[in-house]
Design a protein around this motif. Structure first.
Motif, PDB file in Angstrom:
ATOM      1  N   HIS A   1      15.659 -83.239 -94.904  1.00 32.19           N
ATOM      2  CA  HIS A   1      15.940 -81.908 -93.832  1.00 32.19           C
ATOM      3  C   HIS A   1      16.606 -82.642 -92.669  1.00 32.19           C
ATOM      4  CE1 HIS A   1      13.541 -79.091 -96.593  1.00 32.19           C
ATOM      5  NE2 HIS A   1      12.617 -79.935 -96.439  1.00 32.19           N
ATOM      6  N   GLY A   2      17.769 -82.984 -92.543  1.00 33.97           N
ATOM      7  CA  GLY A   2      18.445 -83.563 -91.380  1.00 33.97           C
ATOM      8  C   GLY A   2      19.490 -82.752 -91.140  1.00 33.97           C
TER       9      GLY A   2
ATOM     10  N   GLN B   1      21.537 -91.786 -89.157  1.00 39.66           N
ATOM     11  CA  GLN B   1      20.061 -91.684 -89.104  1.00 39.66           C
ATOM     12  C   GLN B   1      19.546 -90.380 -90.134  1.00 39.66           C
ATOM     13  OE1 GLN B   1      19.273 -91.590 -84.529  1.00 39.66           O
ATOM     14  NE2 GLN B   1      17.841 -93.251 -85.269  1.00 39.66           N
ATOM     15  N   ILE B   2      20.540 -89.345 -90.058  1.00 40.64           N
ATOM     16  CA  ILE B   2      20.046 -88.445 -91.012  1.00 40.64           C
ATOM     17  C   ILE B   2      20.576 -88.505 -92.426  1.00 40.64           C
ATOM     18  CG2 ILE B   2      20.132 -86.943 -89.008  1.00 40.64           C
ATOM     19  CD1 ILE B   2      22.306 -85.241 -90.445  1.00 40.64           C
TER      20      ILE B   2
ATOM     21  N   LYS C   1       3.964 -94.279 -87.262  1.00 41.83           N
ATOM     22  CA  LYS C   1       2.768 -94.663 -87.050  1.00 41.83           C
ATOM     23  C   LYS C   1       1.715 -93.545 -87.247  1.00 41.83           C
ATOM     24  CE  LYS C   1       2.842 -98.773 -84.065  1.00 41.83           C
ATOM     25  NZ  LYS C   1       2.858 -99.212 -82.730  1.00 41.83           N
ATOM     26  N   TYR C   2       2.178 -92.067 -86.712  1.00 47.95           N
ATOM     27  CA  TYR C   2       1.371 -91.210 -86.922  1.00 47.95           C
ATOM     28  C   TYR C   2       2.062 -89.991 -87.975  1.00 47.95           C
ATOM     29  CZ  TYR C   2      -0.699 -93.438 -83.108  1.00 47.95           C
ATOM     30  OH  TYR C   2      -0.892 -94.712 -82.145  1.00 47.95           O
ATOM     31  N   PRO C   3       2.307 -90.364 -89.016  1.00 49.38           N
ATOM     32  CA  PRO C   3       3.270 -89.508 -89.952  1.00 49.38           C
ATOM     33  C   PRO C   3       2.288 -88.096 -90.285  1.00 49.38           C
ATOM     34  CG  PRO C   3       2.233 -91.188 -91.076  1.00 49.38           C
ATOM     35  CD  PRO C   3       1.904 -91.617 -89.675  1.00 49.38           C
ATOM     36  N   ASN C   4       1.091 -88.346 -90.241  1.00 53.48           N
ATOM     37  CA  ASN C   4       0.302 -87.062 -90.715  1.00 53.48           C
ATOM     38  C   ASN C   4       0.085 -86.162 -89.453  1.00 53.48           C
ATOM     39  OD1 ASN C   4      -0.422 -88.108 -93.090  1.00 53.48           O
ATOM     40  ND2 ASN C   4      -1.981 -89.254 -92.468  1.00 53.48           N
ATOM     41  N   GLU C   5       0.823 -86.436 -88.241  1.00 54.83           N
ATOM     42  CA  GLU C   5       0.640 -85.557 -86.869  1.00 54.83           C
ATOM     43  C   GLU C   5       1.988 -84.910 -86.550  1.00 54.83           C
ATOM     44  OE1 GLU C   5      -1.265 -87.510 -83.738  1.00 54.83           O
ATOM     45  OE2 GLU C   5      -2.864 -88.622 -85.230  1.00 54.83           O
ATOM     46  N   VAL C   6       2.946 -85.543 -87.051  1.00 52.84           N
ATOM     47  CA  VAL C   6       4.182 -85.114 -86.503  1.00 52.84           C
ATOM     48  C   VAL C   6       4.838 -84.264 -87.714  1.00 52.84           C
ATOM     49  CG1 VAL C   6       6.673 -85.847 -85.624  1.00 52.84           C
ATOM     50  CG2 VAL C   6       4.510 -87.286 -85.099  1.00 52.84           C
ATOM     51  N   THR C   7       5.070 -83.087 -87.339  1.00 55.92           N
ATOM     52  CA  THR C   7       5.799 -82.238 -88.060  1.00 55.92           C
ATOM     53  C   THR C   7       7.395 -82.224 -88.427  1.00 55.92           C
ATOM     54  OG1 THR C   7       5.808 -80.483 -86.682  1.00 55.92           O
ATOM     55  CG2 THR C   7       3.812 -80.489 -88.022  1.00 55.92           C
ATOM     56  N   ALA C   8       8.076 -82.826 -87.167  1.00 57.93           N
ATOM     57  CA  ALA C   8       9.417 -82.837 -87.193  1.00 57.93           C
ATOM     58  C   ALA C   8       9.890 -83.731 -85.726  1.00 57.93           C
ATOM     59  CB  ALA C   8      10.156 -81.382 -86.816  1.00 57.93           C
ATOM     60  N   PHE C   9      10.949 -84.242 -86.044  1.00 68.42           N
ATOM     61  CA  PHE C   9      11.491 -84.823 -84.728  1.00 68.42           C
ATOM     62  C   PHE C   9      12.802 -84.504 -84.300  1.00 68.42           C
ATOM     63  CE2 PHE C   9      14.194 -87.832 -82.540  1.00 68.42           C
ATOM     64  CZ  PHE C   9      13.209 -88.607 -81.534  1.00 68.42           C
ATOM     65  N   VAL C  10      12.944 -83.919 -82.941  1.00 64.60           N
ATOM     66  CA  VAL C  10      13.932 -83.594 -82.352  1.00 64.60           C
ATOM     67  C   VAL C  10      14.632 -84.435 -81.134  1.00 64.60           C
ATOM     68  CG1 VAL C  10      15.082 -81.567 -80.993  1.00 64.60           C
ATOM     69  CG2 VAL C  10      13.308 -81.080 -82.850  1.00 64.60           C
ATOM     70  N   GLY C  11      15.927 -84.970 -81.397  1.00 64.52           N
ATOM     71  CA  GLY C  11      16.474 -85.715 -80.276  1.00 64.52           C
ATOM     72  C   GLY C  11      17.399 -84.999 -79.673  1.00 64.52           C
TER      73      GLY C  11
ATOM     74  N   PHE D   1      13.753 -93.027 -89.858  1.00 65.38           N
ATOM     75  CA  PHE D   1      12.776 -91.821 -89.752  1.00 65.38           C
ATOM     76  C   PHE D   1      12.415 -91.574 -91.399  1.00 65.38           C
ATOM     77  CE2 PHE D   1      15.142 -91.072 -86.013  1.00 65.38           C
ATOM     78  CZ  PHE D   1      13.970 -90.751 -85.140  1.00 65.38           C
ATOM     79  N   PRO D   2      11.216 -91.364 -91.605  1.00 62.28           N
ATOM     80  CA  PRO D   2      10.702 -90.969 -92.954  1.00 62.28           C
ATOM     81  C   PRO D   2      11.678 -89.858 -93.571  1.00 62.28           C
ATOM     82  CG  PRO D   2       8.916 -90.955 -91.525  1.00 62.28           C
ATOM     83  CD  PRO D   2      10.039 -91.212 -90.655  1.00 62.28           C
ATOM     84  N   LYS D   3      12.045 -90.075 -95.004  1.00 62.42           N
ATOM     85  CA  LYS D   3      12.979 -89.299 -95.385  1.00 62.42           C
ATOM     86  C   LYS D   3      12.584 -87.699 -95.385  1.00 62.42           C
ATOM     87  CE  LYS D   3      14.713 -92.822 -98.535  1.00 62.42           C
ATOM     88  NZ  LYS D   3      15.140 -93.268 -99.795  1.00 62.42           N
ATOM     89  N   ASP D   4      11.224 -87.544 -95.641  1.00 60.65           N
ATOM     90  CA  ASP D   4      10.746 -86.000 -95.633  1.00 60.65           C
ATOM     91  C   ASP D   4      10.456 -85.479 -94.345  1.00 60.65           C
ATOM     92  OD1 ASP D   4       8.609 -87.934 -95.196  1.00 60.65           O
ATOM     93  OD2 ASP D   4       7.256 -86.758 -96.697  1.00 60.65           O
ATOM     94  N   LEU D   5      10.628 -86.314 -93.389  1.00 61.35           N
ATOM     95  CA  LEU D   5      10.339 -85.584 -91.851  1.00 61.35           C
ATOM     96  C   LEU D   5      11.626 -84.734 -91.305  1.00 61.35           C
ATOM     97  CD1 LEU D   5       8.350 -85.456 -89.367  1.00 61.35           C
ATOM     98  CD2 LEU D   5       9.923 -87.391 -88.662  1.00 61.35           C
ATOM     99  N   PRO D   6      11.395 -83.543 -91.430  1.00 64.89           N
ATOM    100  CA  PRO D   6      12.677 -82.837 -90.743  1.00 64.89           C
ATOM    101  C   PRO D   6      13.118 -83.551 -89.337  1.00 64.89           C
ATOM    102  CG  PRO D   6      10.978 -81.302 -91.191  1.00 64.89           C
ATOM    103  CD  PRO D   6      10.270 -82.799 -91.443  1.00 64.89           C
ATOM    104  N   LEU D   7      14.420 -83.711 -89.310  1.00 67.25           N
ATOM    105  CA  LEU D   7      15.089 -84.683 -88.198  1.00 67.25           C
ATOM    106  C   LEU D   7      16.207 -83.703 -87.885  1.00 67.25           C
ATOM    107  CD1 LEU D   7      15.459 -87.282 -86.699  1.00 67.25           C
ATOM    108  CD2 LEU D   7      16.279 -88.122 -88.980  1.00 67.25           C
ATOM    109  N   LEU D   8      16.179 -83.290 -86.489  1.00 64.65           N
ATOM    110  CA  LEU D   8      17.175 -82.586 -85.797  1.00 64.65           C
ATOM    111  C   LEU D   8      17.766 -83.403 -84.659  1.00 64.65           C
ATOM    112  CD1 LEU D   8      19.047 -79.916 -85.420  1.00 64.65           C
ATOM    113  CD2 LEU D   8      17.025 -78.813 -84.197  1.00 64.65           C
TER     114      LEU D   8
END
Length: 326
Positions: free
Chosen positions: A294-295, A288-289, A166-176, A261-268
């Motif tokens: 960048h997963g 998921q990665i 929903k907010y792809p222009n705000e989130v620079t990465a997701f860490v779970g 998760f968007p493909k271009d979003l860094p995902l850790l």
């Protein structure tokens, strides 16, 4: 009276005596249970009133949907990390304290306590993913925070996958941190909400927590933090807001199943090495990665609350990962 009639009369008399004794025993048991529940409830009410005065404020309140949401901000780094808790973590900002202390020398860390958690208000608004995500975003908007790493534990994996889309222009990465996966099995269960509500309001939940094992034994939390976490847990556990969230867990998981998760979003993703409760826990996260530019999955020994014991490693791995993605 014949001998047969006399025997029958004696048997009836014995039966009545046995029945009367049983009725008295049952009445005594019921009375004891009523007295027990009355004492438990009275102690619960008195303790609640007493403990409210011992809870020490932390963080700051942000107005969201006309209610107060508590947010703890620590650190002054150029990059911001937004931290979200797992379901039922009664006091998120304190539960994350060990990790926040490791991250805050390098990042601005924003620990959000959703409604019903920590020192935030409760809400009557349904705990759908849509509402929860909207409230988190509104809190960040109120704080003028517009670019950040979205990081969270457990069920944040469900809210987070919706949030980053929903907010792809705000989130620079997701860490779970041992984050939930929409397709994990067993999430269509129906929870006994009414029973859990009774345990809370009767005071039995407080008694169970008192008699149960101390969840903080052997962890690095200081005594004061542990005391505050226990006080706030007694206040928040099984409150109406979190029970409503529990009632929406199945539908929230189902609603996330069509998302990725968007493909271009860094995902850790930090993942528990030996999850005995969910089949295929590690492969679920690796899935998921698999399409991510960048997963990365990092497997760690420890409980579901990896940040309680692996806080140093998590903080260091986050820094390394973010440098690699630049």
């Amino acid at each position: 009276m014949t001998q047969i009639e006399e025997v029958k009369t004696k048997n009836i008399t014995k039966t009545k005596k046995v029945r009367n004794i049983l009725l008295k025993i049952i009445a005594a048991i019921v009375l004891v249970l009523v007295l027990f529940l009355g004492i438990v409830y009275t102690v619960h009410v008195i303790s609640n009133n007493s403990e409210q005065k011992k809870i020490e404020p932390y963080g700051q309140h942000v107005s969201v949907d006309g209610r107060n949401m508590n947010v703890l901000i620590q650190g002054e780094g150029e990059e911001t990390i937004v931290l979200l808790p797992g379901f039922g973590t009664a006091t998120p900002a304190l539960d994350f304290k060990l990790l926040i202390d490791q991250l805050s020398p390098f990042y601005k860390v924003v620990a959000i306590e959703p409604f019903g958690y920590g020192l935030s208000d409760e809400t009557e608004k349904e705990r759908t993913t849509e509402n929860i995500v909207s409230e988190i975003h509104e809190a960040l908007q109120q704080l003028n925070i517009n670019r950040y790493i979205f990081m969270g534990h457990s069920i944040t994996g469900i809210y987070g996958i919706d949030y980053v889309n929903k907010y792809p222009n705000e989130v620079t990465a997701f860490v779970g941190i041992d984050s939930s996966v929409p397709t994990q099995p067993g999430m269509d269960v129906k929870f006994p909400i009414k029973k859990l509500e009774f345990l809370k309001k009767s005071g039995l939940l407080r008694l169970m927590m008192k008699l149960g094992a101390d969840p903080y034994t052997g962890l690095a939390f200081d005594a004061k933090t542990v005391e505050q976490m226990k006080l706030i847990s007694n206040k928040n556990m099984n409150n109406d807001t979190t029970l409503n969230e529990m009632d929406h867990i199945s539908s929230n998981f189902k609603g996330a199943q069509g998302l990725a998760f968007p493909k271009d979003l860094p995902l850790l993703l930090f993942v528990q090495a030996d999850n005995q409760d969910v089949a295929g826990w590690i492969p679920l996260h690796e899935g998921q990665i698999k399409d991510s530019v960048h997963g990365k999955v990092i497997i760690m020994d420890g409980s579901h609350y990896l940040h309680h014991t692996k806080f140093k490693e998590i903080a260091e791995d986050v820094r390394v990962f973010m440098k690699e993605t630049k």
